[in-house]
Design a protein around this motif. Structure first.
Motif, short mmCIF file in Angstrom:
data_model
loop_
_atom_site.label_atom_id
_atom_site.label_comp_id
_atom_site.label_asym_id
_atom_site.label_seq_id
_atom_site.Cartn_x
_atom_site.Cartn_y
_atom_site.Cartn_z
N GLU A 329 -8.46 -26.46 4.05
CA GLU A 329 -8.43 -26.68 5.49
C GLU A 329 -9.73 -27.32 5.97
N VAL A 330 -9.60 -28.34 6.80
CA VAL A 330 -10.77 -29.03 7.32
C VAL A 330 -11.68 -28.06 8.08
N GLY A 331 -11.08 -27.05 8.69
CA GLY A 331 -11.87 -26.10 9.47
C GLY A 331 -12.88 -25.30 8.67
N VAL A 332 -12.71 -25.22 7.33
CA VAL A 332 -13.67 -24.46 6.52
C VAL A 332 -14.64 -25.39 5.80
N ILE A 333 -14.62 -26.68 6.16
CA ILE A 333 -15.59 -27.65 5.62
C ILE A 333 -16.71 -27.79 6.63
N ASP A 334 -17.95 -27.58 6.21
CA ASP A 334 -19.09 -27.64 7.11
C ASP A 334 -19.21 -29.04 7.72
N LEU A 335 -19.38 -29.10 9.04
CA LEU A 335 -19.40 -30.38 9.75
C LEU A 335 -20.57 -31.26 9.35
N THR A 336 -21.65 -30.65 8.88
CA THR A 336 -22.86 -31.40 8.54
C THR A 336 -22.98 -31.66 7.05
N THR A 337 -22.79 -30.63 6.24
CA THR A 337 -23.03 -30.77 4.80
C THR A 337 -21.82 -31.28 4.03
N GLY A 338 -20.61 -31.15 4.60
CA GLY A 338 -19.41 -31.55 3.89
C GLY A 338 -19.01 -30.60 2.79
N LEU A 339 -19.61 -29.41 2.76
CA LEU A 339 -19.30 -28.40 1.74
C LEU A 339 -18.31 -27.39 2.31
N ALA A 340 -17.41 -26.89 1.46
CA ALA A 340 -16.35 -26.01 1.92
C ALA A 340 -16.56 -24.58 1.43
N ASP A 341 -16.14 -23.62 2.25
CA ASP A 341 -16.04 -22.23 1.83
C ASP A 341 -14.56 -21.99 1.50
N PHE A 342 -14.26 -21.86 0.22
CA PHE A 342 -12.86 -21.87 -0.20
C PHE A 342 -12.64 -20.94 -1.37
N SER A 343 -11.57 -20.19 -1.29
CA SER A 343 -11.13 -19.31 -2.38
C SER A 343 -12.23 -18.34 -2.79
N GLY A 344 -12.93 -17.80 -1.80
CA GLY A 344 -13.94 -16.79 -2.06
C GLY A 344 -15.28 -17.33 -2.54
N VAL A 345 -15.43 -18.64 -2.61
CA VAL A 345 -16.68 -19.25 -3.07
C VAL A 345 -17.22 -20.15 -1.95
N THR A 346 -18.52 -20.07 -1.68
CA THR A 346 -19.11 -20.81 -0.58
C THR A 346 -19.73 -22.12 -1.05
N GLN A 347 -19.92 -23.04 -0.10
CA GLN A 347 -20.67 -24.28 -0.29
C GLN A 347 -20.15 -25.09 -1.48
N ARG A 348 -18.88 -25.43 -1.41
CA ARG A 348 -18.24 -26.14 -2.51
C ARG A 348 -18.06 -27.63 -2.19
N PRO A 349 -18.49 -28.52 -3.09
CA PRO A 349 -18.23 -29.94 -2.93
C PRO A 349 -16.84 -30.29 -3.47
N PHE A 350 -16.52 -31.57 -3.47
CA PHE A 350 -15.22 -32.05 -3.93
C PHE A 350 -15.43 -33.08 -5.04
N ALA A 351 -14.41 -33.23 -5.90
CA ALA A 351 -14.56 -34.13 -7.05
C ALA A 351 -13.23 -34.82 -7.37
N ASN A 352 -13.36 -35.92 -8.10
CA ASN A 352 -12.23 -36.69 -8.65
C ASN A 352 -11.26 -37.13 -7.56
N ASP A 353 -9.96 -36.83 -7.72
CA ASP A 353 -8.95 -37.30 -6.78
C ASP A 353 -9.00 -36.46 -5.50
N ILE A 354 -9.30 -37.13 -4.39
CA ILE A 354 -9.42 -36.44 -3.09
C ILE A 354 -8.12 -36.65 -2.33
N ARG A 355 -7.42 -35.56 -2.10
CA ARG A 355 -6.14 -35.61 -1.40
C ARG A 355 -6.37 -35.38 0.09
N ILE A 356 -5.87 -36.30 0.93
CA ILE A 356 -6.01 -36.17 2.38
C ILE A 356 -4.64 -35.92 2.97
#
Length: 661
Positions: A329-356
């Motif tokens: 969810e876009v709402g859990v992606i930090d507006l400044t850093t672009g890092l997500a808090d997802f699946s119990g893990v904080t500050q996560r980046p994204f890799a490879n195929d990015i699905r929008i």
């Protein structure tokens, strides 16, 4: 915060004003009002009165901040009301110069039944009764639901004619005539109410919905404005209200947006207050404290009751929005850093195929759907592409197919998959997106192979919609920031070397309490006592997550855990020698990964469970496996099935040894 994650507006670009008002005009910029009175501690207002009421019309300009545009007394002067502040609940300017204003008040007129707080007023003395606004909804005339947000739709000259007609009092006795007048002038009034129609179980609309006075329909539901929240009754959970709404032009990005405020605060993925200026989603466009900063109130949040900006003609389609990035969810992606808090893990980046993925208009709320096409655009640091350039690199050439799961009763085609392709510049027809609604998983707006760009970068993603083939956009979303990390944890060049060498990870095996590793002898010798081992090493990665150690060998099958939760092997477990970038100090290869591991006891336990001899054998082939993960969220895309499979981002290093006692 300007032009942040979600946002949405359909705007006829040709209708944008040719020039903005001068920034020294006190009414230039974004018009608004607060929900509460306050004392300004900033520059003294021109009239010398430091008290700003909830009935005063304020204006915020990107260059000069907030100031007083018009006092409440100026707004209601034509109604022969003096020495009373009636509040300000809704506002919309008829003209670009902000001379003729439409508005509503918090309180009824003190002059008998002159007007109520639910009526739409004009500064020329015109009145549109609340019953007229609601006439198309077939509610009792006596039911006044108040008036919270107002947006005027149409050309300025026709809106002026309408404001003059409102002065005649014609609609007071004939409220049912309003819809016909609006159709004749080709204008509309979009509005929200203070209350909800009293229908138990299934209300006709909510006070968080944006309504059309001309057509008697919901043009923006509370659910479509806030798709990331449980907005909507009776299905989703709550009515967040709609205190203010306006189309606007972002002064930084120079793109159209929709701005709004709610009745209540939000505690979802993007927390906000009822004083923040929001974009649909929601995302925060301007925080309450920043909106009022130049007026220096004693408190940061005073609510937000009205909003208006001057833009061109609004196209009547519900706004689309980007809702998910790689299933997050876009709402859990930090507006400044672009890092997500997802699946119990904080500050996560994204890799490879990015699905929008996103929320797209439907025929029910966009009758002219077939006129539009869309694409997703990526800014990798050089700015967003021009319309003549590709917007996003996606695997369309790899036979991208939409997953379709037909059922006997469904209108879906028999074929399991259907080609889902764009033109060479990345544009998809909106009707193509909508072809197989209800036939399977929601499709992707686009898929971007992020490995084609910088391996570690902060990018921006936005959604653009236009009339097919047009040279200007109809809709441009706010940009979603996404941190890309395609640098996986790497192994040393040579696993047999005796120093840490290259790579992001390293480890050595020691006899318990020994100061030198086993090294190249690769043998554990002893006198029959238990074999107890220590493991030391390092991990270096910008987005390190966790590590573990396992052992295998002897006459037992499989690999078995060495580390446990008690070893605190994750980056945020609180260990002083482990953080979000790996082991500390960064270059040390002596960081304890596990101490006091009793291989003899561990072997006996596993052997007993597998019904083999439990004594630790004197054999070669014992191995310690050292695995390290980074926090990147990675999906691999299979175009032919439109399938996205999650990938475990870990790297394994191992060392083998012999036991000889």
């Amino acid at each position: 915060m300007l032009a942040a994650a979600f946002g949405g507006l359909f705007l006829a670009a040709a209708g944008l004003p040719e020039s903005a008002l001068a920034q020294d005009d006190p009414c230039s910029g974004l018009l608004f009002s607060t929900s509460e009175d306050f004392l300004t501690r900033g520059p003294k207002p021109a009239d010398g009165n430091p008290i700003i009421s909830d009935g005063d019309l304020l204006a915020w300009h990107v260059s000069s901040g907030a100031r007083i545009c018009r006092r409440n007394a100026d707004l209601i002067r034509r109604f022969d009301i003096s020495r009373v502040d009636l509040g300000l609940d809704a506002v919309a300017s008829v003209d670009e110069k902000r001379e003729l204003i439409a508005f509503s008040t918090e309180l009824d007129s003190p002059n008998g039944d002159q007007f109520t707080a639910g009526d739409l007023l004009f500064t020329n003395g015109g009145i549109i009764p609340n019953a007229a606004l609601l006439a198309r909804f077939k509610l009792p005339r006596s039911l006044d639901l108040g008036l919270d947000a107002v947006t005027l739709i149409g050309k300025e000259d026709r809106l002026r004619r309408f404001a003059e007609l409102a002065r005649t009092g014609r609609l007071r006795d004939n409220p049912d005539q309003l819809a016909g007048i609006l159709k004749e002038l080709d204008i509309d009034i979009w509005f929200s109410t203070e209350g909800t129609p009293p229908e138990i179980g299934k209300p006709m609309f909510l006070d968080g919905d944006l309504l059309s006075a001309r057509d008697g329909v919901i043009v923006r539901s509370n659910a479509s404005l806030l798709p990331a929240l449980p907005a909507g009754i009776p299905v989703r959970g709550a009515d967040y209200g709609l205190d203010a709404f306006t189309p606007a032009l972002d002064p930084i990005e120079n793109v159209p947006v929709e701005l709004m405020s709610t009745e209540i605060v939000g505690f979802g993925p993007t927390p906000f207050t009822d004083g923040d200026v929001l974009q649909p989603g929601p995302s925060i466009w301007l925080k309450a404290g920043d909106l009022l900063k130049t007026l220096e109130p004693a408190t940061r949040d005073l609510g937000l009751d009205a909003l208006h900006d001057t833009v061109g003609d609004v196209v009547q389609c519900a706004p689309p929005s980007i809702t998910f990035i790689s299933n997050v969810e876009v709402g859990v992606i930090d507006l400044t850093t672009g890092l997500a808090d997802f699946s119990g893990v904080t500050q996560r980046p994204f890799a490879n195929d990015i699905r929008i993925q996103g929320s797209m208009p439907e025929v029910v709320n966009c009758p002219e759907l077939a006129k539009y096409e869309y694409r997703v655009e990526i800014d990798q640091g050089a700015g967003f592409p021009a319309f003549a350039d590709p917007g996003v690199v996606h695997p369309a050439s790899d036979n991208w197919r939409r997953m379709v799961r037909p059922t006997p009763a469904s209108p879906c085609p028999i074929s399991r998959n259907d080609v889902y392709d764009s033109d060479p510049l990345g544009w998809f027809a909106v009707t193509d997106y909508r072809r197989f609604d209800g036939c399977g998983d929601p499709p992707s707006l686009a898929v971007w192979d992020s490995t084609t760009g910088a391996s570690n970068a902060l990018v921006r993603v936005r959604l653009v919609m236009r009339e097919i083939g047009a040279t200007t956009p109809t809709y441009v979303s706010g940009a979603v920031r996404v941190q890309i990390d395609n640098d996986r944890i790497s192994l040393p060049d040579n696993l047999l070397q005796t120093s840490s060498g290259t790579g992001d990870m390293w480890f050595d095996i020691y006899r318990a309490s020994a100061t030198s590793p086993l090294g190249d002898q690769c043998k554990v010798e002893g006198d029959g006592k238990p074999v107890v081992l220590d493991m030391k090493g390092r991990i270096n990665d910008d987005h390190f997550w966790k590590y573990d150690l396992r052992w295998s060998g002897g006459f037992v099958v499989g690999a078995h855990m060495i580390t446990t939760a008690a070893d605190q092997p994750e980056f945020d477990d609180g260990r002083a020698d482990l953080d979000g970038t790996g082991t500390q100090p960064p270059n040390s290869i002596l960081v304890p990964l596990k101490t006091g591991f009793d291989l003899t006891a561990a072997y006996a336990s596993v052997a007993a469970a597998q019904s083999v001899p439990t004594e630790l054998p004197d054999v070669c082939g014992f191995t310690v496996h050292f695995r390290a993960w980074d926090r990147a969220i990675q999906l691999n895309f299979a175009p032919a099935a439109n399938y996205f499979g999650p990938v475990s981002r870990h790297t394994t290093m191992w060392r083998s040894f012999c036991v000889s006692r």
